[in-house]
Each structure stands twice: as C-alpha cells, then as structure tokens.
Design a protein around this motif. Structure first.
Motif, PDB file in Angstrom:
ATOM      1  N   LEU A 182       0.833  -1.213   0.000  1.00 19.48           N
ATOM      2  CA  LEU A 182       0.000   0.000   0.000  1.00 19.48           C
ATOM      3  C   LEU A 182       0.861   1.254   0.000  1.00 19.48           C
ATOM      4  O   LEU A 182       1.906   1.298   0.637  1.00 19.48           O
ATOM      5  N   GLY A 186      -3.223   4.539  -2.502  1.00 22.67           N
ATOM      6  CA  GLY A 186      -3.943   3.271  -2.630  1.00 22.67           C
ATOM      7  C   GLY A 186      -3.009   2.089  -2.767  1.00 22.67           C
ATOM      8  O   GLY A 186      -1.810   2.194  -2.494  1.00 22.67           O
ATOM      9  N   LYS A 242       0.580  -3.792   6.052  1.00 18.55           N
ATOM     10  CA  LYS A 242       0.563  -2.411   6.543  1.00 18.55           C
ATOM     11  C   LYS A 242      -0.326  -2.337   7.780  1.00 18.55           C
ATOM     12  O   LYS A 242      -1.408  -2.920   7.800  1.00 18.55           O
ATOM     13  N   VAL A 253      -5.230   1.616   3.874  1.00 17.93           N
ATOM     14  CA  VAL A 253      -4.441   2.692   3.250  1.00 17.93           C
ATOM     15  C   VAL A 253      -4.443   3.948   4.115  1.00 17.93           C
ATOM     16  O   VAL A 253      -3.431   4.625   4.258  1.00 17.93           O
ATOM     17  N   HIS A 256      -1.609   5.074   6.373  1.00 17.67           N
ATOM     18  CA  HIS A 256      -0.257   5.375   5.869  1.00 17.67           C
ATOM     19  C   HIS A 256       0.241   6.646   6.557  1.00 17.67           C
ATOM     20  O   HIS A 256       1.311   6.659   7.166  1.00 17.67           O
TER      21      HIS A 256
END
Lengths: 281, 315
Positions: A182, A186, A242, A253, A256
């Motif tokens: 990711l 995206g 992630k 996502v 992040h």
C-alpha cells in the motif's frame, strides 16, 4: 540458530515498539503509523539481534550502519532507538513537536543513532552504497543495512543505485524491501505496479530472498543468508502487512499517513496489551 | 594590448586532485561518465581503488557521495554543472546540504562557454540554486591558478561546497603566488569612479576594461569575488562607499547570481546604484565560446560597452 527464549524476547520488544508507534503518532496527531507497523518486526531483529551497535556510544567506530530510506517510518526507528537505549523512552512523546530532537523525518544531526537524514524517497540505497564502498576501501567487516518501501521502488534513483551496488559488488550491503502493498494513494498495484519485484532485483544483478516479514525466524535466517552472499549485493523482499498488529489498521491505506484518534489509540494499546499477555502465558 | 596565456581550469582541478590524493588517503572521487572532460580521470588512473564512476546517474552520484562522507571519506564529486546542480538538486539538498556532510561538488562546464552543445548544456542558474541551500558554500574561480588554490582551500574547509569550473580555456590572470580565502574578495585594481565586481571569466574582461578606461581618465576599482557564498560583503561595501556605483558581471543569469547576492547585502547595509550584467533571463544557444561571450556582451568589449553605458546613465 535461535532459541524459543530469544524469540519470545524479540516478540516482546516488537510489541513495545508497536506500542510506541501508536502512542507517538497518536500524541503527535501526525506521522505515519501504517508503514512503521509493517516494518516493526524487521527493525526489531536488526536492532536487537543482528546489528553490531552500541547505544551508549552511537558513533562507535566498529558499528554496523542502518539507513531508513523510507524516511517517513520514523516512528519505528525512534521507538527502536529508544528501546535500545540511544535516548530515553520518555522523549518519544515529543515526536514531531517544536524543539524536539525527534523530527518528522530522520535527521542525522539531531538524533543519536540516526545515521542519515532521509525523507525524500529514493536516496537511501545510494547512501548505503556509498557507506558500503567506504567499508570496502577500509577492508572492515562492518555492514550496512537499508530499508526501502515498496512504493519507493517507483523512484528511478533506486534503480540507478541498484545498478551501482551490483557493479561494485557491494556484498557488505543488505537491502530490505518492506513490501506491504500500500502507498498513500492506494494499493501499489493500482497506483503504479512495481511487480515483479524479485525478478527486477535479480535482473539488476542482486541475490534475492523472499520472506514473511513478520516471521522472526525467517527474518533472522534471511539476514544471516545475506551475510553469506559473496560478490553481489543481497536484497530481502519482506512481505508485510501495513498496520500489522492493530486489527483495525491492518491493510488500511488510510493509516499510511494518518495517526490513530484518541479512541483508536486506546483500542490499539488494549490489543497490544492482550498480545503481550498471550506471549507471557 | 597584453597577450594572455589560456589554460583550462579543469586541468588545474585534475592536477590538484592527484596532488591532494597522494597526501590524503581519505579522499575519494566520484564522476558520472564524464571523467575525461571533468579531468577526474587523472585521479582515477592514479588511485583506482578510490575512484568510482557511477555512470550516467547523477542523482545516485550525489547520494552515494553523501554515503561515503558519513562513513568517514572526503569525497569530491564531478560532472557537468547542468547535471550536478540541476539534475541532482534535490539529492544535493537532502543528502548533502541538509545532512551537512563533507562533500565537495566540483562541476565543470558551467556557463555559456560550454559552447557548441547549446542551451541544454549551458548552466546559467547554478549560483542561484546552490546559493539558496543552507550549509552550502558556492565558489567560482577566475583562472587556472585560482582554481588550484581554491580547490585546496575548499578541501581544507569542512562541510558541503559547490565549485563551478568551465569547459573553455580561460586567460591566465594570476600566478602560483595567488592566494584565495573562503569568504574573501580581492581588490585587483583600485579606483574611485566605479566598483566593478566579477567572477570567473568576467574578471579578465573587467581588468582589461579598467586598464583601457584608465587612459580615458575613468578610474575603476576591480574586485574579484570567487567566494559567492559566503560573500565578502564588507570589501564590496567599502568600495561602494568610495565609488557610489557597483557594476557586476557574471557568466550567469542576472537572476539569483553574484549580482543578486551583492544587492542582497548592499540593499540592507549601504543601498547603492547597481548594474547586473549577465545573461538576461534567457537560455543560451550554440556557437563557440568566444563567439558566445561576444554575442552576450560578456567579452572585454561587451563589458566595456556596458560599463560606459552605466556610467553615462548615472553621471
């Protein structure tokens, strides 16, 4: 190899590091938790098992060098440095604050244990190459490690550096790709596909090993494997998740570059407490 | 008129690198497939284990040099100015200037005198974009001998530096006894009617102009300012106090170069009427170096013309 006792110790450290990541970004209301959590187990093994470092003497002449090319993952680096004793754990709460020595992205001049200032992606592998070249000239057994993001593989400079490392046969350098799939906009496969990753590195003249980046035994074995590679640089493609370790952050996502809210922070810490209790059972 | 010998600045660089390399074993040199042009090849032949050709990868080049520096080496990095300052600017910003590592960037082929290769290869913005970086020092020598002493002094100083050299041979205006100090300008000729500051190739033109105008009763103070950053504002200010007019000539855009640096200083400490003579916010073009200097008015005749105009307009 590694015994159960040592594995348990590493697991406990990785939970403490994850706790710091959540707290640091939560308190700062800023920072990058997702890609820090995905790298937490790799970083744990590097700093608490693999690398020759001396937290009491950050500039020790015989130390191995670690470069965080994906510089936005400062939370995991600072957490590991604090846990290792480079600076007090209490300082982590000042992450990203004015007058703190814990900048948003790594600053070699401000933070003990940070070897290179990074943040703008794609430069860390070149820096690591330079370190490896210097070590070759000095005929020292010191090693250099560099952690690269998967989205970061979209930077052209990574491939310039990949060619350089192979050309100069930098077998004292180990690169690790945190392949969590990711990036900000995206899935990497949707933004701009980097696959096939292993084949790319092979084509550039590297020895490649793919592992589960959350399996401590595999991480340790892969790093030991890299020590044995001669005449070529080695790269470990670590398949990771992630947000790993926090159920509602995993594979999201959003996390992040977005920190957990106060409520999410509380929930995350409860999850980590539970994981810790299970290990200690 | 006096006959000048012409010599390459980059020859001086290649020679001094080998000399320094003999003495200092921690010097390493990196190039990006232009080592015969930049003259780092001499060092590479002599010390192959301390020479790294990174190929046509300027971004990689700069960050690799930074890595060598954090591991205790003293790197010199060379390529053409347009690729060093331009292509790899952000690598220089983060890995070298922000990290404040001891990397010396010596960029050859700066300015219009690159010649026939044309605009793509004529770096006219490097003083501006290097000077703006914190921790970065910026230099440009005027001839062969100044290059030698300048490279030596820059090597002896700590931290990041950018030095611009040129492709064309430049007239020799100094000799072995010439000295250079970081942050110091030199008054090459005293005068009272105009302060004329030059850097690189224009210093020669200013000296000739000053000599010629002297015969017409016009007294020009000529200052050589190879240290663009740190700038020797004091020496220029003292001259401006005397003459009241400052003319700056440089083989660089009139935006952001030495002229700008001087005006940033003078406007705050001693506002003085100034004239910036350089490349006027345009890209260059093909031609040989001599023709191009004439075309852009940076040859001795062009410089003289501009000075006369400036004096007339501000009589």
């Amino acid at each position: 190899m590694i015994n159960e006792e040592e594995l348990k110790k590493l697991r406990e450290i990785s939970i403490r590091i994850r706790r710091h990541i959540v707290t640091m970004t939560g308190l700062a209301k800023s920072g990058h938790p997702g890609g820090s959590l995905s790298a937490a187990d790799i970083i744990t093994v590097l700093f608490f098992k693999k690398m020759r470092i001396d937290p009491k003497n950050p500039r020790w002449k015989e130390r191995d060098i670690f470069i965080l090319s994906k510089g936005h993952a400062t939370p995991v680096l600072y957490a590991a440095l604090a846990e290792a004793g480079f600076f007090p754990v209490e300082e982590l709460k000042n992450f990203r604050r004015l007058r703190s020595h814990l900048q948003g992205h790594p600053d070699r001049l401000m933070t003990p244990g940070v070897e290179m200032s990074t943040g703008s992606l794609g430069q860390g592998l070149s820096v690591a190459n330079g370190v490896a070249m210097a070590f070759k000239i000095d005929k020292t057994p010191r090693k250099v490690y560099v952690l690269i993001g998967d989205g970061e593989l979209q930077e052209g400079q990574i491939w310039e550096a990949a060619m350089t490392a192979a050309h100069y046969k930098l077998d004292n350098l180990t690169a690790i790709v945190d392949y969590n799939g990711l990036q900000i906009d995206g899935p990497v496969s949707k933004v701009k596909e980097v696959a096939p990753v292993a084949e790319k590195w092979k084509a550039f003249g590297w020895e490649v090993k793919e592992i589960d980046g959350h399996d401590f035994k595999q991480i340790i074995e892969a790093l030991d494997w890299a020590d044995g590679v001669r005449g070529k640089p080695a790269v470990i493609i670590a398949h990771t998740l992630k947000g790993k370790g926090i159920s509602f952050m995993e594979g999201k996502v959003k996390f992040h570059g977005v920190p957990p809210s106060e409520e999410e922070m509380k929930k995350a810490l409860e999850e980590l407490d539970k994981q810790e209790r299970e290990i200690r059972k | 008129m006096k006959e000048f010998e012409y010599k390459h600045l980059r020859d001086a660089y290649g020679e001094i690198l080998v000399e320094l390399g003999e003495k200092y074993k921690d010097i390493v040199v990196l190039d990006a497939d232009l080592s015969s042009s930049t003259r780092t090849a001499k060092f590479g032949e002599k010390f192959p284990e301390r020479f790294f050709n990174i190929g046509v990868s300027e971004q990689d080049l700069m960050s690799t040099a930074a890595g060598l520096a954090i591991a205790g080496k003293r790197p010199f990095v060379s390529t053409f100015a347009v690729f060093a300052a331009g292509r790899a600017w952000e690598q220089i910003r983060q890995s070298i200037a922000y990290a404040n590592v001891n990397v010396k960037i010596v960029a050859s082929h700066g300015g219009i005198t690159v010649g026939e290769d044309g605009a793509t290869h004529q770096m006219l913005e490097d003083f501006a974009i290097m000077r703006v970086l914190p921790n970065m020092k910026v230099f440009c020598p005027a001839d062969y001998y100044e290059t030698k002493i300048l490279i030596r002094k820059v090597f002896e100083s700590d931290g990041p530096s950018y030095v611009r050299l040129s492709r064309a041979k430049f007239p020799v205006i100094f000799d072995e006894t010439h000295d250079f100090e970081i942050g110091k300008a030199q008054v090459l000729k005293e005068g009272k009617d105009l302060t004329a500051v030059g850097v690189g190739i224009t210093v020669h033109g200013l000296l000739i102009t000053a000599e010629e105008l002297e015969k017409e009763g016009i007294s020009i103070e000529v200052i050589n300012s190879p240290s663009i950053k740190p700038l020797d504002g004091e020496t220029i200010l003292n001259s401006a106090r005397k003459t009241g007019k400052v003319f700056v000539a440089e083989e660089h855009s009139v935006i952001g170069g030495l002229g700008s640096a001087i005006s940033e200083f003078l406007s705050q400490h001693y506002p003085t009427k100034m004239k910036f003579h350089g490349i006027k916010d345009i890209f260059g073009r093909s031609g040989n170096a001599t023709e191009l200097l004439r075309f852009y008015g940076l040859d001795p005749e062009g410089i003289k013309r501009e000075i006369q105009k400036f004096l007339k307009d501000n009589a």
